[in-house]
Design a protein around this motif. Sequence first.
Motif, PDB file in Angstrom:
ATOM      1  N   GLY B 105      -0.573   1.971   6.750  1.00 35.89           N
ATOM      2  CA  GLY B 105      -0.182   3.289   7.228  1.00 35.89           C
ATOM      3  C   GLY B 105      -0.501   3.419   8.703  1.00 35.89           C
ATOM      4  N   LEU B 106       0.378   4.112   9.455  1.00 38.87           N
ATOM      5  CA  LEU B 106       0.137   4.319  10.890  1.00 38.87           C
ATOM      6  C   LEU B 106      -0.162   5.797  11.123  1.00 38.87           C
ATOM      7  N   CYS B 107      -1.156   6.096  11.938  1.00 40.33           N
ATOM      8  CA  CYS B 107      -1.537   7.486  12.184  1.00 40.33           C
ATOM      9  C   CYS B 107      -1.305   7.820  13.661  1.00 40.33           C
ATOM     10  N   PHE B 108      -0.662   8.945  13.904  1.00 36.82           N
ATOM     11  CA  PHE B 108      -0.358   9.387  15.267  1.00 36.82           C
ATOM     12  C   PHE B 108      -0.963  10.756  15.518  1.00 36.82           C
ATOM     13  N   THR B 118      -4.276   2.617   8.683  1.00 38.48           N
ATOM     14  CA  THR B 118      -5.001   2.692   7.417  1.00 38.48           C
ATOM     15  C   THR B 118      -4.388   1.693   6.442  1.00 38.48           C
ATOM     16  N   MET B 119      -5.176   1.287   5.495  1.00 41.89           N
ATOM     17  CA  MET B 119      -4.646   0.447   4.424  1.00 41.89           C
ATOM     18  C   MET B 119      -5.233   0.938   3.109  1.00 41.89           C
ATOM     19  N   CYS B 120      -4.409   0.936   2.104  1.00 42.04           N
ATOM     20  CA  CYS B 120      -4.878   1.386   0.806  1.00 42.04           C
ATOM     21  C   CYS B 120      -4.289   0.502  -0.284  1.00 42.04           C
ATOM     22  N   GLU B 121      -5.123   0.036  -1.147  1.00 41.92           N
ATOM     23  CA  GLU B 121      -4.654  -0.812  -2.256  1.00 41.92           C
ATOM     24  C   GLU B 121      -5.232  -0.292  -3.572  1.00 41.92           C
ATOM     25  N   ASN B 122      -4.425  -0.379  -4.604  1.00 44.23           N
ATOM     26  CA  ASN B 122      -4.873   0.080  -5.929  1.00 44.23           C
ATOM     27  C   ASN B 122      -5.050  -1.092  -6.869  1.00 44.23           C
ATOM     28  N   ALA B 198      -8.858   1.625  10.698  1.00 45.20           N
ATOM     29  CA  ALA B 198      -9.389   1.238  12.013  1.00 45.20           C
ATOM     30  C   ALA B 198      -8.755   2.163  13.033  1.00 45.20           C
ATOM     31  N   TRP B 199      -9.547   2.586  13.987  1.00 44.67           N
ATOM     32  CA  TRP B 199      -9.068   3.603  14.921  1.00 44.67           C
ATOM     33  C   TRP B 199      -9.148   3.099  16.357  1.00 44.67           C
ATOM     34  N   GLY B 200      -8.240   3.581  17.170  1.00 48.16           N
ATOM     35  CA  GLY B 200      -8.285   3.290  18.607  1.00 48.16           C
ATOM     36  C   GLY B 200      -7.283   2.229  19.038  1.00 48.16           C
ATOM     37  N   ALA B 201      -6.914   2.315  20.316  1.00 48.06           N
ATOM     38  CA  ALA B 201      -5.903   1.392  20.856  1.00 48.06           C
ATOM     39  C   ALA B 201      -6.416  -0.044  20.927  1.00 48.06           C
ATOM     40  N   ASP B 202      -7.725  -0.187  21.045  1.00 48.01           N
ATOM     41  CA  ASP B 202      -8.316  -1.527  21.123  1.00 48.01           C
ATOM     42  C   ASP B 202      -7.911  -2.383  19.940  1.00 48.01           C
ATOM     43  N   TYR B 231      -6.995  -8.961   5.944  1.00 44.48           N
ATOM     44  CA  TYR B 231      -8.269  -9.502   5.449  1.00 44.48           C
ATOM     45  C   TYR B 231      -9.450  -8.872   6.201  1.00 44.48           C
ATOM     46  N   ASP B 232      -9.316  -8.833   7.541  1.00 46.53           N
ATOM     47  CA  ASP B 232     -10.411  -8.286   8.361  1.00 46.53           C
ATOM     48  C   ASP B 232     -10.709  -6.838   7.993  1.00 46.53           C
ATOM     49  N   LEU B 233      -9.627  -6.060   7.808  1.00 47.93           N
ATOM     50  CA  LEU B 233      -9.825  -4.636   7.518  1.00 47.93           C
ATOM     51  C   LEU B 233     -10.516  -4.442   6.175  1.00 47.93           C
TER      52      LEU B 233
END
Lengths: 163, 284
Positions: B105-108, B118-122, B198-202, B231-233
């Motif tokens: 998911g992308l947040c603006f 964001t990532m979400c898995e069920n 994860a948040w931020g442009a970095d 994987y990292d997230l």
Amino acid sequence: MEVLLGTKQQAEKIIRKYSDMIFRIACQNTGSMQDAEDILQDVALALLEKDAPLYDESYIKPWLIRVTINKCKNLRKSAHKRKTESLENYLHLKSPEDKRIWDDIMELPQNYRNALYLFYYEGYSLEEIGNIMNKKPATVGSWLHRARKKLKSIILEGGSIYE
Amino acid sequence: MNKRSYAQFMSEIKTPDTAVEKAIAGMNESDTETAVLSIKPKRRGYLSVAATTAVLCLVLIAGIIYYPFGTEKENVFVINAGAAVVNNFEPVKLGELKCEFSSLGLCFNDANELTGVTMCENLKFPIFCKGENIESVTYSVKGKGYFAVSDSDAHFSGKQYYKEPAVSVFAGEETVGSFTTEFSDHAQDVKLCLFTSAWGADFCNAYNFLVDAKKGEMIFGKGFDYQQMYYDLFTADEYCIEITAKFEDGTTQTKTLGLIIEKTDEESAAEQDATLIVSAKLAE
């Protein structure tokens, strides 16, 4: 009547099991094969001399990692310098890619290398690495983030095969 | 360098056999001989043997008289993941996460700037408890993550709603951080949702992608590795589940499950690309 408690046998078993892990950590911390071998010996002795949790598998591995990293730090602090056999020769870096990977790893600060190894190779979580290295999980997270960033920048500068 | 080439490279570093033998020889040469104890049988007089026997008999008789047979039973429970009992040394597999773009998911913000991903898995929640005299069990997700339960199922009570922004909500389901259910010897119809962000442009720079805010599209740079990012997230966050059993006598007991998310081993990873295994272990 003689009762053998088996401490040495247990310690020997542990050293055989985890020798590669200790050696890898020592190699990437010292950059020297002889030093890595010495560290392995020191850790083996520490297993007997210190109050190591020999019979608890869940504690022994982090304990060994912590002791290995500390021994490497102590070695670095000591003024003792020695001739070192090139690790590259020893590691049999067959391809230029292998050599480049090793160079890239060795360009990272020591904490980053350890965090990278524990996270990606040993599969520890940030909190576990934090406990082992006595740092906050957030600190370990930022080390990993910076390590990845740094590796990426090294790769870009070199225009290397990893792209 | 990706994780696989790093891991492969590291796995090729092996201790020379001579170094291991040297280390073991060093251990054997050390004078740490605390491992060997000498115990010599001692001679005892008949008097001391008789006295010891008498004391032991008294202790035994007192124990039989005063032991509260049948009055008290220790309340214990174990946690099952399907057929396997979860323990504190060997992780038990709960399910798998497939690396797909649909979980991203992308947040603006209002200025159409990317603020985070964001990532979400069920996955089906296969956990249930076993034990005697259990009245009810409360499951709580600690940290990120939540449960998706049916909003019409009357089995669930004490629901505490999960209010993290940008979570996936499906029709007919509620997102809860905690719920209580009556004792049952099988898993409930519940989904465990693992959420990470994860948040931020970095973050975009680190993984080499851009986002066209107007179109809501991602533009991938050279070397963009979605699997690595995935994987990292998921491995950057910690997930654990607190399970509290309430017994018929009113007492409660709580155990915590730590979730472990890791890649499949090298061989199976080649067969089914980018699958993460979710397993659970009892926290110490």
